[in-house]
Each structure stands twice: as structure tokens, then as C-alpha cells.
Design an enzyme around this catalytic site. Structure first.
Site, PDB file in Angstrom:
ATOM      1  N   SER A 201       5.426 -10.309   1.319  1.00 48.20           N
ATOM      2  CA  SER A 201       5.832  -8.914   1.167  1.00 48.20           C
ATOM      3  C   SER A 201       5.945  -8.132   2.466  1.00 48.20           C
ATOM      4  O   SER A 201       6.548  -7.054   2.484  1.00 48.20           O
ATOM      5  CB  SER A 201       4.861  -8.187   0.227  1.00 48.20           C
ATOM      6  OG  SER A 201       3.545  -8.206   0.759  1.00 48.20           O
ATOM      7  N   HIS A 229       7.181 -10.635  -5.863  1.00 52.22           N
ATOM      8  CA  HIS A 229       8.389 -10.035  -5.298  1.00 52.22           C
ATOM      9  C   HIS A 229       9.636 -10.890  -5.525  1.00 52.22           C
ATOM     10  O   HIS A 229      10.705 -10.561  -5.017  1.00 52.22           O
ATOM     11  CB  HIS A 229       8.203  -9.774  -3.801  1.00 52.22           C
ATOM     12  CG  HIS A 229       7.244  -8.666  -3.505  1.00 52.22           C
ATOM     13  ND1 HIS A 229       7.625  -7.346  -3.423  1.00 52.22           N
ATOM     14  CD2 HIS A 229       5.901  -8.688  -3.281  1.00 52.22           C
ATOM     15  CE1 HIS A 229       6.573  -6.596  -3.157  1.00 52.22           C
ATOM     16  NE2 HIS A 229       5.506  -7.383  -3.064  1.00 52.22           N
ATOM     17  N   LYS A 260       6.956  -4.425 -10.507  1.00 49.60           N
ATOM     18  CA  LYS A 260       7.898  -4.308  -9.391  1.00 49.60           C
ATOM     19  C   LYS A 260       9.329  -4.284  -9.939  1.00 49.60           C
ATOM     20  O   LYS A 260       9.821  -3.238 -10.318  1.00 49.60           O
ATOM     21  CB  LYS A 260       7.636  -5.413  -8.376  1.00 49.60           C
ATOM     22  CG  LYS A 260       6.283  -5.218  -7.677  1.00 49.60           C
ATOM     23  CD  LYS A 260       5.982  -6.267  -6.665  1.00 49.60           C
ATOM     24  CE  LYS A 260       4.753  -5.911  -5.824  1.00 49.60           C
ATOM     25  NZ  LYS A 260       3.522  -5.679  -6.611  1.00 49.60           N
TER      26      LYS A 260
END
Length: 411
Positions: A201, A229, A260
Site C-alpha cells: 500500500s 488493495h 476499500k
């Protein structure tokens, strides 16, 4: 004398607690207060009555303000109310079962189980199957939730390999393999678990998953990927890193975030049915924590449905990523080795990164400075996170702000 001893002990205790409170008071001087947002988490945020371009949220697909997710949540509230309960008692709702089934189908695994956060999913994934005499081999730049998961599990045999360095991973696996030869007190041989982030990240680079899987097979190790992610971003229709590399069925444990790209809350483990059953029966973070709420679960179901229907949002996201990458590069910025919508604008100097972020905010762009200890010293950057919700005008405005701030600070 007994009374005097009691008084002395009390005085000692007070001195210790007084030091504790004094330590907290001193620490307050370093307190940072986050900016308070008074709008939805879209392409623009309202902060103290002003609008700012949102370059720092991981809502990759713009689902945080998606009308279909809102409608799904509202309809579920009208039908079922808000709360749930413990999954092992009366808290497992039909919506939870449907969501887990749909996640497994989306991910191409036999089964899945949801948790109240991806942090809890990571903790469960490790703690439930590993004990103190097992062996973990972990990338040095893995997320804090992975580090904490290994700590909670109490694993004593831990190896950290240099970031994405497959030669170093193999050397650590060779050492782990030697440890594995010694049986545990119960007579079983230790498990070896390789853990990696899917997308890192801070830099936006990908784990070299094909080689990790190859080495896992060679050294008889399990594999675990935290794809927080990568979900909704990589692979066909956002199915994640494992799909991106065509490794379905080859990775033992996939961790996903539901906060997310999916823009709601929660996390999940996707794996083969026997392993999911193990988590259903033994994961403490599931047994002793509350289930996802009704509206959260309904909204997540709609998000998974939308991704299954069309790749449009994923394609729009990547169009924005390509446009901004080229824009930053054309302006002369160093954007590292990112392969994802996480774009690190490398500034190296920490004071410069903080000043750059503050100046951007004055220009109406909210992009975070990332400094030590989040990244090593000398690698400070302003991190840009791209979303499908951005228009071309948004991207151009962001690039213009970066150009202006760069000229001001270098002039």
C-alpha cells in the site's frame, strides 16, 4: 508494621500511576487531529465548508456514493432492521450466508467467511491454524495487521524476507524447512506459512505471486495473500491478484477487504471448504465478535453483484490510473515502481513531503504525506490514490495543483 507496609505500597502504586498519567500528558503534545469530513467519500470531500479533490481515499470504484448500494442498504433496513448478533448464536442472517456464497463465487474459491474487518480476518487466518511451534515466513513490508496477526498467534519461529526478494525468500524457506524436521510436542511437524501482501500500500507494487507459489510447493508451505488493495482492482472484473496471475486454486488463503474498493466495511477469508469450516468453528475473531450489520451486508451484496455484471468501473479506474501516471511522469515527478492505482510521488525529504501536502490542501487537493515510520527514512512521498469516480477534469485539476506546488517549493 502491616499498616505501614500497606501505606508504602499504596504510595509506590500512586507514584507509578502518576508517572503513567504524566507520560500521557507529555505525549499529548504530539497529538495529531485528522481532518473532519462532512460529506460523502466521493471524488470530492467537504472539509470545513470547502470542497477538496479526494486523492487519498481507497474507494477505488466510487462505491461509497453509489446509488445502488444506498438503495440496497435502505431496502434491507426497511425489511430487516439494523442489528445482527453473534454468528454462533442468533446473529447469522440469511444475507450473511448469501454474501459469503457470492464472495466465494466471485473469487473462484470453494467457500468464504466474513469478519467485521480485514484486520480481524488476518488475525483469524493465522491464529486459528498456527501455534507457537509453527513457522511463519513474511515479507518485510507486510501490513501492520499481518505483523499483529503473527504476534497474536504467538508464533515463535518467524522469518522476514527482503521485500519481494525471491532469492531471500528461498533462503528463509530452506532454514524453515530445517526447523520443520523437528516435531512439535504433540508429535506433528510444524506448518510453514508464507504470508505476503498482494498489493503493497505504500509503493503500489505487486507481490511476485507466481514465484511465491512455486517456492511454497517446493518447500511444502502454505500460502496466504492479503489482497486488501487488489480486490475490485486487479484481475478480471476486479477479482484480485490471484486471478490477475491466473493462480486460482493455487493460493491457500486469500484475505480481502470490504472497505476499500467495496466501500462498506468488513473483511473476508476465501479458501477451500475444509479450511473455511475450520475458521467457522475456531476463529476467535468470529466467535467472540459481532456480525456485519444488515445494511452493510446488503450494500456489499449489491457491490459484488455490480462487479459481476460489468467491468466498466474497473476499466474506468485503470483509464484514470494510466492518465495520471502519464501526467505525473510528463511533469517530471518520480512515481516509483507502482503497478496499481496507488501512485507514490517520491519527494524523499520528509519536511518537503509535509510542506507539499499542506500546499496541495491550500490548492484544494487532499493528498497525504507519507513519512517515517510508515516508510523508511529518505523515501518520503505524497501518495495519490486513484478512483473510478474521478472525471478527466478532476485528474487535470490534480495534476495542475501538483505542478503549481512543485514550482512554488522549488522556486
Amino acid at each position: 508494621f502491616a499498616f505501614i507496609n500497606v501505606l508504602f505500597a499504596a504510595a509506590t502504586t500512586m507514584a507509578t500511576t502518576a508517572k503513567f498519567w504524566n507520560k500521557l500528558s507529555v505525549a499529548q503534545a504530539l497529538k495529531t487531529v485528522p481532518r473532519v469530513v462532512s460529506s460523502g467519500q466521493g471524488a470530492h470531500l467537504e472539509i470545513e465548508g470547502k470542497s477538496y479533490l479526494n486523492f487519498c481515499s481507497s474507494h477505488y470504484l466510487g462505491f461509497a456514493e453509489e446509488p445502488r448500494l444506498k438503495q440496497a442498504a435502505q431496502a434491507a433496513i426497511e425489511k430487516y432492521g439494523m442489528g445482527t448478533g453473534y454468528r454462533t448464536l442468533a446473529g447469522t442472517h440469511a444475507l450473511h450466508v448469501e454474501l459469503e456464497r457470492e464472495i466465494a463465487h466471485f473469487k473462484g474459491t470453494e467457500a468464504a467467511v466474513c469478519f467485521s474487518s480485514a484486520y480481524a480476518a488476518n488475525a483469524s487466518a493465522v491464529q486459528t491454524i498456527m501455534d507457537k511451534d509453527d513457522i511463519v515466513v513474511s515479507d518485510q513490508l507486510n501490513h501492520a495487521s499481518i505483523i499483529d496477526a503473527v504476534r497474536v498467534a504467538g508464533v515463535r519461529n518467524k522469518f522476514a524476507y527482503a521485500h519481494s526478494d525471491m532469492s531471500d525468500l528461498e533462503s528463509k524457506l530452506a532454514a524453515a524447512s530445517e526447523l520443520q524436521k523437528k516435531p512439535k510436542p504433540n508429535g506433528e511437524h510444524p506448518l510453514i506459512l508464507i504470508i505476503t501482501d498482494g498489493v503493497f500500500s505504500m509503493d503500489g507494487d505487486l507481490a511476485p505471486l507466481p514465484k511465491i507459489v512455486e517456492l511454497a510447493k517446493k518447500y511444502d508451505a502454505l500460502t496466504m495473500v492479503d489482497d486488501a488493495h487488489g480486490e475490485g482492482v486487479l484481475g478480471k472484473g476486479g477479482r484480485g491478484l490471484v486471478n490477475h496471475f491466473g493462480l486460482e486454486g493455487e493460493v491457500d488463503i486469500e484475505i480481502g477487504s470490504l472497505s476499500k474498493a467495496f466501500s462498506v466495511m468488513g473483511g473476508f477469508i476465501a479458501a477451500k471448504q475444509p479450511l473455511i469450516d475450520c475458521y467457522l468453528m475456531g476463529a476467535r475473531q468470529r466467535l467472540f465478535s459481532i456480525a456485519l450489520t444488515i445494511p452493510d451486508t446488503a450494500a456489499l451484496l449489491e457491490a459484488v453483484t455490480m462487479l459481476g455484471e460489468s467491468e466498466h468501473l474497473v476499466q474506468k479506474l485503470w483509464g484514470n490510473v494510466d492518465y495520471l501516471r502519464k501526467g505525473f511522469t510528463d511533469l517530471g515527478f518520480d512515481i516509483g515502481h507502482s503497478e496499481t492505482p496507488i501512485i507514490p510521488v517520491m519527494l524523499r525529504d520528509e519536511d518537503l513531503a509535509r510542506s507539499f501536502s499542506a500546499k496541495l490542501f491550500e490548492e484544494g487537493v487532499f493528498a497525504s504525506a507519507i513519512c517515517f515510520p510508515m516508510v523508511p527514512k529518505g523515501t518520503a512521498r505524497v501518495r495519490v490514490i486513484v478512483s473510478a469516480s474521478f472525471s478527466k477534469e478532476d485528474c487535470d485539476a490534480g495534476l495542475a495543483a501538483f505542478k503549481k506546488v512543485s514550482q512554488e517549493l522549488s522556486g
